[in-house]
Design an enzyme around this catalytic site. Structure first.
Site, PDB file in Angstrom:
ATOM      1  N   PRO A  41       0.803  -1.230   0.000  1.00 27.74           N
ATOM      2  CA  PRO A  41       0.000   0.000   0.000  1.00 27.74           C
ATOM      3  C   PRO A  41       0.832   1.274   0.000  1.00 27.74           C
ATOM      4  O   PRO A  41       0.299   2.351  -0.257  1.00 27.74           O
ATOM      5  CB  PRO A  41      -0.842  -0.122   1.277  1.00 27.74           C
ATOM      6  CG  PRO A  41      -0.098  -1.081   2.138  1.00 27.74           C
ATOM      7  CD  PRO A  41       0.589  -2.032   1.217  1.00 27.74           C
ATOM      8  N   GLU A  92       2.349  -8.331   8.911  1.00 30.24           N
ATOM      9  CA  GLU A  92       2.428  -6.909   9.187  1.00 30.24           C
ATOM     10  C   GLU A  92       3.164  -6.140   8.100  1.00 30.24           C
ATOM     11  O   GLU A  92       2.861  -4.996   7.817  1.00 30.24           O
ATOM     12  CB  GLU A  92       3.114  -6.674  10.540  1.00 30.24           C
ATOM     13  CG  GLU A  92       3.203  -5.218  10.967  1.00 30.24           C
ATOM     14  CD  GLU A  92       1.831  -4.589  11.199  1.00 30.24           C
ATOM     15  OE1 GLU A  92       1.731  -3.354  11.114  1.00 30.24           O
ATOM     16  OE2 GLU A  92       0.867  -5.339  11.459  1.00 30.24           O
ATOM     17  N   ARG A 137      -2.000  -8.379 -21.240  1.00 30.27           N
ATOM     18  CA  ARG A 137      -2.902  -8.093 -22.356  1.00 30.27           C
ATOM     19  C   ARG A 137      -2.289  -7.089 -23.339  1.00 30.27           C
ATOM     20  O   ARG A 137      -2.775  -6.940 -24.461  1.00 30.27           O
ATOM     21  CB  ARG A 137      -4.243  -7.597 -21.846  1.00 30.27           C
ATOM     22  CG  ARG A 137      -4.199  -6.231 -21.188  1.00 30.27           C
ATOM     23  CD  ARG A 137      -5.506  -5.901 -20.480  1.00 30.27           C
ATOM     24  NE  ARG A 137      -6.648  -6.046 -21.360  1.00 30.27           N
ATOM     25  CZ  ARG A 137      -7.042  -5.128 -22.240  1.00 30.27           C
ATOM     26  NH1 ARG A 137      -6.348  -3.994 -22.339  1.00 30.27           N
ATOM     27  NH2 ARG A 137      -8.090  -5.316 -22.999  1.00 30.27           N
TER      28      ARG A 137
END
Length: 250
Positions: A89, A116, A154
């Site tokens: 993140p 964690e 793709r």
């Protein structure tokens, strides 16, 4: 291209790598897709890959030894170093331009964490990229890795049946994609725009460009700041913006 995924749950990738576009790309030999359990690279009899954080605190932290050993095994001496991508993140937000950049590489290694977090030495000395797919928290890096891999593969030549499909997708041009229609020409009284039935390719392209601009203005106006527009297009958008009614005051 070769793609390796370092994960504690390689079985999560069985269906994804074997189906749809990814499965077809692998069957054609365009891309090699491998999920590797980095627990196999643990250096103790218990196959431990995590430990308590120095300084205290909740949760467990992934140890550096297994991940370093795994990446070094996947990229032997003499081979071109892969891009090693940490899914986390704290990384840069994934975009279509990042997918296009990664699609030019020969070898990608994705690191999927749990617990964690990672020992900081993994960030500093092993990975080349840190990527996030959004400002929210997931159980691990597997689902984000699947998302990035699908987006990258793709774009490889020969993967899609129509090579123009990826070029006109939303975000590939910086704009959202224009509306699509197919048969029947009239459904429940709703008609396909006449221009799409005209057979006039120049008019169709002009309509599609206009619709992309309009949809982007309505849904993601901030994207227009990054797009190269003609004077005519910018004036048209400014007129549309000026004509919008002001929100009612409560």
């Amino acid at each position: 291209m070769r793609i390796d995924v370092l994960t504690l749950f390689p079985e999560m990738f069985d269906g994804v790598f074997g189906a749809s576009i990814l499965g077809k790309a692998r069957d054609k030999g365009i891309v090699g897709l491998n999920a590797v359990n980095f627990r196999n690279y643990a250096n103790n009899k218990h196959n431990t890959v995590d430990d308590y954080p120095y300084g205290g605190g909740g949760g467990m932290v992934l140890k550096p030894e297994p991940l370093f050993a795994a990446v070094e095994d996947l990229a032997p001496d003499g081979a071109k170093a892969p891009r090693v991508i940490l899914m986390c993140p704290q990384g840069e937000t994934f975009t279509q331009s990042k997918a296009e950049e990664l699609s030019k590489e020969e070898h990608l290694v994705f690191v999927c964490g749990h617990y964690e977090g990672y020992d900081e030495r993994i960030r500093e000395h092993l990975v080349t990229d840190e990527i996030s797919i959004g400002d929210y928290v997931l159980t691990g890096g597997e689902l984000p890795a699947m998302t990035v891999i699908d987006s990258v593969v793709r774009l490889l030549p020969g993967v899609l049946g129509n090579e123009n499909s990826a070029v006109t997708d939303s975000f590939s041009t910086g704009l959202l994609e224009y509306p699509h229609y197919t048969r029947p020409a009239v459904f429940r009284g709703w008609e396909v725009p006449d221009v799409l039935l005209s057979g006039h390719h120049a008019n169709v392209e002009a309509w599609r460009r206009e619709q992309s601009l309009l949809r982007t203005l309505q849904r993601r106006p901030e994207l227009l700041e990054q797009v190269e527009l003609t004077k005519k297009e910018r004036a048209w958008l400014n007129n549309l913006t000026a004509a919008e009614p002001e929100p009612k005051k409560r």
